[in-house]
Write an enzyme that holds these catalytic residues in place. Structure first.
Site, short mmCIF file in Angstrom:
data_model
loop_
_atom_site.label_atom_id
_atom_site.label_comp_id
_atom_site.label_asym_id
_atom_site.label_seq_id
_atom_site.Cartn_x
_atom_site.Cartn_y
_atom_site.Cartn_z
N GLU A 60 7.44 -13.93 -12.46
CA GLU A 60 6.91 -12.66 -11.97
C GLU A 60 6.28 -11.81 -13.07
O GLU A 60 5.22 -11.23 -12.87
CB GLU A 60 8.05 -11.81 -11.38
CG GLU A 60 8.43 -12.13 -9.99
CD GLU A 60 9.52 -11.19 -9.53
OE1 GLU A 60 9.29 -10.52 -8.52
OE2 GLU A 60 10.59 -11.13 -10.15
N CYS A 90 0.83 -1.21 0.00
CA CYS A 90 0.00 0.00 0.00
C CYS A 90 0.86 1.25 0.00
O CYS A 90 2.00 1.24 0.47
CB CYS A 90 -0.87 0.03 1.25
SG CYS A 90 -1.76 -1.48 1.56
N TRP A 148 -3.22 -2.53 -1.28
CA TRP A 148 -2.88 -3.89 -1.73
C TRP A 148 -3.57 -4.80 -0.73
O TRP A 148 -3.19 -4.86 0.44
CB TRP A 148 -1.36 -4.06 -1.71
CG TRP A 148 -0.87 -5.34 -2.31
CD1 TRP A 148 -0.61 -5.58 -3.63
CD2 TRP A 148 -0.53 -6.53 -1.60
NE1 TRP A 148 -0.15 -6.86 -3.78
CE2 TRP A 148 -0.08 -7.47 -2.57
CE3 TRP A 148 -0.56 -6.92 -0.26
CZ2 TRP A 148 0.33 -8.76 -2.22
CZ3 TRP A 148 -0.15 -8.20 0.09
CH2 TRP A 148 0.28 -9.10 -0.90
N LYS A 171 12.27 -14.23 -12.29
CA LYS A 171 11.95 -13.09 -13.17
C LYS A 171 10.87 -13.49 -14.16
O LYS A 171 9.93 -12.76 -14.40
CB LYS A 171 13.19 -12.63 -13.96
CG LYS A 171 14.23 -11.87 -13.21
CD LYS A 171 13.83 -10.49 -12.74
CE LYS A 171 13.19 -10.50 -11.41
NZ LYS A 171 13.89 -10.43 -10.18
N ARG A 223 4.58 0.30 -6.39
CA ARG A 223 4.60 -0.58 -5.21
C ARG A 223 3.57 -1.70 -5.33
O ARG A 223 3.62 -2.65 -4.56
CB ARG A 223 4.31 0.26 -3.96
CG ARG A 223 5.42 1.25 -3.65
CD ARG A 223 4.99 2.16 -2.53
NE ARG A 223 4.83 1.45 -1.29
CZ ARG A 223 5.69 1.50 -0.27
NH1 ARG A 223 6.77 2.23 -0.38
NH2 ARG A 223 5.48 0.84 0.84
N HIS A 255 16.73 -36.19 -10.18
CA HIS A 255 15.98 -36.58 -8.98
C HIS A 255 14.53 -36.12 -9.04
O HIS A 255 13.88 -36.03 -8.01
CB HIS A 255 16.69 -36.04 -7.74
CG HIS A 255 18.10 -36.53 -7.63
ND1 HIS A 255 18.41 -37.81 -7.25
CD2 HIS A 255 19.28 -35.93 -7.94
CE1 HIS A 255 19.73 -37.98 -7.28
NE2 HIS A 255 20.28 -36.85 -7.70
N GLU A 266 16.98 -17.19 -9.95
CA GLU A 266 16.59 -15.80 -10.19
C GLU A 266 16.00 -15.63 -11.60
O GLU A 266 15.03 -14.89 -11.78
CB GLU A 266 17.81 -14.89 -9.97
CG GLU A 266 17.60 -13.41 -10.26
CD GLU A 266 16.52 -12.74 -9.44
OE1 GLU A 266 16.00 -13.32 -8.47
OE2 GLU A 266 16.15 -11.60 -9.80
N ASN A 285 -1.22 1.71 6.16
CA ASN A 285 -0.40 0.60 5.64
C ASN A 285 -0.04 -0.28 6.83
O ASN A 285 0.30 0.25 7.89
CB ASN A 285 0.91 1.10 5.04
CG ASN A 285 0.72 1.84 3.76
OD1 ASN A 285 -0.40 1.98 3.29
ND2 ASN A 285 1.81 2.32 3.20
N GLY A 286 -0.07 -1.60 6.63
CA GLY A 286 0.27 -2.51 7.74
C GLY A 286 -0.92 -3.37 8.07
O GLY A 286 -1.89 -3.45 7.30
N LYS A 345 6.03 -4.02 -4.51
CA LYS A 345 7.46 -3.75 -4.57
C LYS A 345 8.12 -3.95 -3.21
O LYS A 345 9.22 -4.46 -3.11
CB LYS A 345 7.68 -2.32 -5.06
CG LYS A 345 9.14 -1.92 -5.21
CD LYS A 345 9.80 -2.72 -6.31
CE LYS A 345 11.30 -2.47 -6.42
NZ LYS A 345 11.97 -3.52 -7.20
C1 F6R Z 1 11.53 -10.00 -7.10
C2 F6R Z 1 11.59 -9.10 -5.97
C3 F6R Z 1 11.27 -9.65 -4.64
C4 F6R Z 1 12.14 -8.96 -3.57
C5 F6R Z 1 11.71 -9.41 -2.17
C6 F6R Z 1 12.59 -8.78 -1.10
O1 F6R Z 1 11.84 -9.36 -8.31
O2 F6R Z 1 11.87 -7.94 -6.12
O3 F6R Z 1 11.40 -11.02 -4.60
O4 F6R Z 1 13.47 -9.30 -3.80
O5 F6R Z 1 10.39 -9.02 -1.96
O6 F6R Z 1 12.53 -7.40 -1.16
P1 F6R Z 1 13.66 -6.51 -0.55
O7 F6R Z 1 14.90 -6.73 -1.35
O8 F6R Z 1 13.14 -5.11 -0.67
O9 F6R Z 1 13.84 -6.94 0.87
#
Ligand code: F6R
Length: 613
Positions: free
Chosen positions: A491, A2, A74, A488, A27, A507, A484, A100-101, A608
């Protein structure tokens, strides 16, 4: 997650709020709303969906006034809907709150309040807050601030809040406990925001509120006090980020812009930390070389992409220094009753510095007396304020929800820290140090070279994007790269993608392989045996007619013969190849997403900064 924006001053708050909310769109959110005070009345517009829906509502039924508060939600408690959107009010509609929270004891509070005649409209935890404040006013709280304080004393959980009272029209209140919130200090006007970019076009002077603080903002000034009522002298800090850093600069998306920023970000870190002799310098770093000499253990904690950076950090540190290193997901670490001695160093990796699980984990570690080193991108974030030492990744604001430049900057941070620690412990001698430093200096150009192959990568993505699934395989340093790359892809393109250690394929995941499955194999040339092992794994895929897309070292004909498609990358030292290889996978995921028509900068359901558990 949020987003919050608030304004008090002589202008109409609404355009300021909308502009601020747009800057927080990255975000992730599913509904939005604003409230503004005009002639003693609190007026609210809110609706489910993107900000453009709210803008069209405002176009049809305009709203003006000051102070004002705005929110992008959110959903956590209650589905995304008009009613569940913020702001929420008390029964009389004279107190409005954005939050937020999560208020953890909201059900119990709601029952108490309903029994006392409060009428609830939404399914949210947030709605208890305006009712609680109203309840405290009715119970005789001497003023609004006191009612807010008493109400917050009854709420358990995490919050960043913006609060308006119809009967206190000159003041915007804010409060923080466990969720980030800043005050922007202007001239004759003041702001609140959950994140700096929201108000960067208005002011660069900010107060970072601490947990347990309440701020009262009037056009002419800001006062801060604790929940207990003690007044606090706030420190006003100058934010270094330029407003242009959060523009797209001609790129079609923030993600593409950020992918392209990687050579510059990596070069910046090298220029700052590697001296002419190839020695790592960490000026002002609170943990000196002799601290590392005697260190017994490192525990790396993080989430998501940052966890993959942590996995890479472990591999690198264990290969080049003699310190035992463990890594864990913050969400697991905090609940698994880990055994840590006070001499261990906890390294927390986080782009935002606000990830709830990562913060909870370092608080746990501190209870055991461990020192905390954070690798973080956001100055002034909660993580940096709670750490003994911070290595800033200095990637600049990352707006695309899927992390790219922050990830490669985290990898580079581990490279530089490893050189520093290896030298301190005598595991990296002068010759090795020079060789490693030279190899590191070549990384930005190598990344640049991969960016230059994007048309080719786009074509490959175009061939493989439409299947239901894909498999990413890598070994050793590039095992985290496989994870990773798969992350990507899922996501942003929403294609199911599995990242696997190639040696584990037999396995289980080998059962998935058929003539339709794209298998992305990271097989850049290395001096050690994993290269040959990786080739064997690729042969196993080939034998089952899997469609191999290889990431290989320029000129490696044996891989070109084996794979259906190859993305060639420059020859790079094994240890550092993940910084280059991941860029090819970022682009592959990007173009797959583009072909599948997704919202690349704001993928569905994602946020985000994950400020709730
Ligand atoms: C994926 C991504 C998330 C963050 C995760 C941790 O592209 O960005 O998986 O890496 O939410 O976020 P931070 O790095 O802000 O602690």
């Amino acid at each position: 997650m949020c987003g919050i924006v608030g304004y008090v001053g002589s202008r109409n708050a609404v355009p300021v709020l909308i502009e601020g909310l747009k800057r927080l769109e990255y975000r992730g959110y599913d509904s939005a709303g604003v409230a503004a005070l005009e002639d003693g009345r609190l007026n609210i517009r809110k609706c489910v969906g993107r900000l453009r829906n709210l803008e069209s509502q405002l176009h049809d039924t305009p709203l003006a006034g000051s102070p004002g508060i705005g929110h992008t939600r959110w959903a956590t408690h209650g589905e995304p809907s008009d009613i569940n959107s913020h702001p929420h009010t008390d029964s009389s509609g004279r107190i409005a709150v954005v939050h937020n929270g999560i208020i953890e004891n909201y059900q119990e509070l709601r029952r108490q309040l309903e029994a006392r005649g409060h009428t609830f409209r939404s399914e949210t935890d947030t709605e208890v807050l305006p009712h609680l404040i109203a309840d405290e006013l009715a119970a005789g709280a001497p003023d609004f601030e006191d009612a807010l304080r008493r109400a917050l004393g009854r709420a358990r959980g995490a919050y960043a809040l913006g609060i308006l009272f119809a009967d206190k029209p000159d003041t915007l209140y804010a409060a923080r406990h466990g969720s980030p919130l800043i005050v922007g200090v202007g001239v004759g006007e003041n702001f609140i925001a959950s994140d700096v970019p929201a108000i960067l076009n208005e002011t660069s002077r900010v107060i970072y509120l601490n947990d347990g603080e309440i701020a009262a903002l009037k056009p002419g000034g800001v006062t801060v006090s604790t929940l207990e009522g003690r007044s606090v002298q706030p420190a006003i800090k100058k934010v270094e980020i330029q407003a242009e850093a959060i523009e797209r600069a001609g790129f079609e998306t923030f993600m593409m812009k950020e992918i392209h920023e990687q050579p510059r970000v990596l070069r910046g870190l090298l220029d700052k930390h590697l001296d002419a002799n190839g020695r790592v310098q960490l000026p002002g770093f609170p943990l000196a070389a002799d601290y590392f000499e005697n260190l017994s253990r490192i525990m790396i904690i993080s989430c998501g992409t940052a966890y993959h950076a942590g996995m890479y950090g472990k591999l690198l540190l264990e290969n080049l220094t003699d310190i035992p290193v463990e890594t864990d997901l913050a969400s697991e670490f905090r609940y698994r009753n880990p055994r840590l001695e006070s001499g261990a160093l906890v390294v927390a990796v986080s782009q935002s510095g606000e990830t709830a699980d990562t913060l909870a984990s370092i608080r746990l570690a501190r209870k055991w007396g461990c020192k905390v080193l954070s690798i973080c991108n956001v100055q002034g974030s909660s993580l940096t304020r709670e750490s003994d030492a911070v290595f800033y990744t200095e990637a600049g604001p990352e707006i695309g929800v899927a992390s790219t430049k922050a990830y490669t900057a985290q990898l580079m941070a581990f490279c530089l820290l490893t050189l520093f620690i290896g030298r301190a412990r005598g595991t990296i001698d002068d010759n090795l140090e020079r060789a490693l430093a030279d190899a590191l200096r070549r990384i930005p150009d190598a990344v640049h070279y991969v960016l230059g192959r994007k048309t080719e990568i786009q074509k490959i993505a175009g061939k493989h994007h439409d299947g239901p699934s894909s498999l990413y395989l890598g070994r050793k340093f590039n095992y985290p790269t496989a994870l990773e790359g798969a992350l990507k892809n899922k996501e942003i393109s929403y294609q199911h993608a599995e990242g696997y250690a190639a040696g584990e394929m037999k396995h289980g995941p080998i059962a998935l392989i058929n003539e339709y499955l794209p298998v992305i194999c990271i097989c850049t040339r290395t001096d050690d045996e994993v290269y040959d092992k990786m080739i064997s794994n690729m042969k196993e895929v080939e034998a089952r007619h899997g469609r191999i897309i290889a990431i290989a070292t320029d000129g490696d004909q044996s891989i070109a013969d084996l794979a259906e498609d190859v993305i060639m990358v420059p020859d790079t030292r094994d240890e550092f190849s993940p910084l280059v290889n991941i860029v090819a996978l970022q682009l592959l995921a990007y173009y797959a997403a583009q072909a599948r028509g997704t919202d690349i900068d704001k993928p569905r359901n994602l946020a985000k900064s994950v400020t709730v558990e």
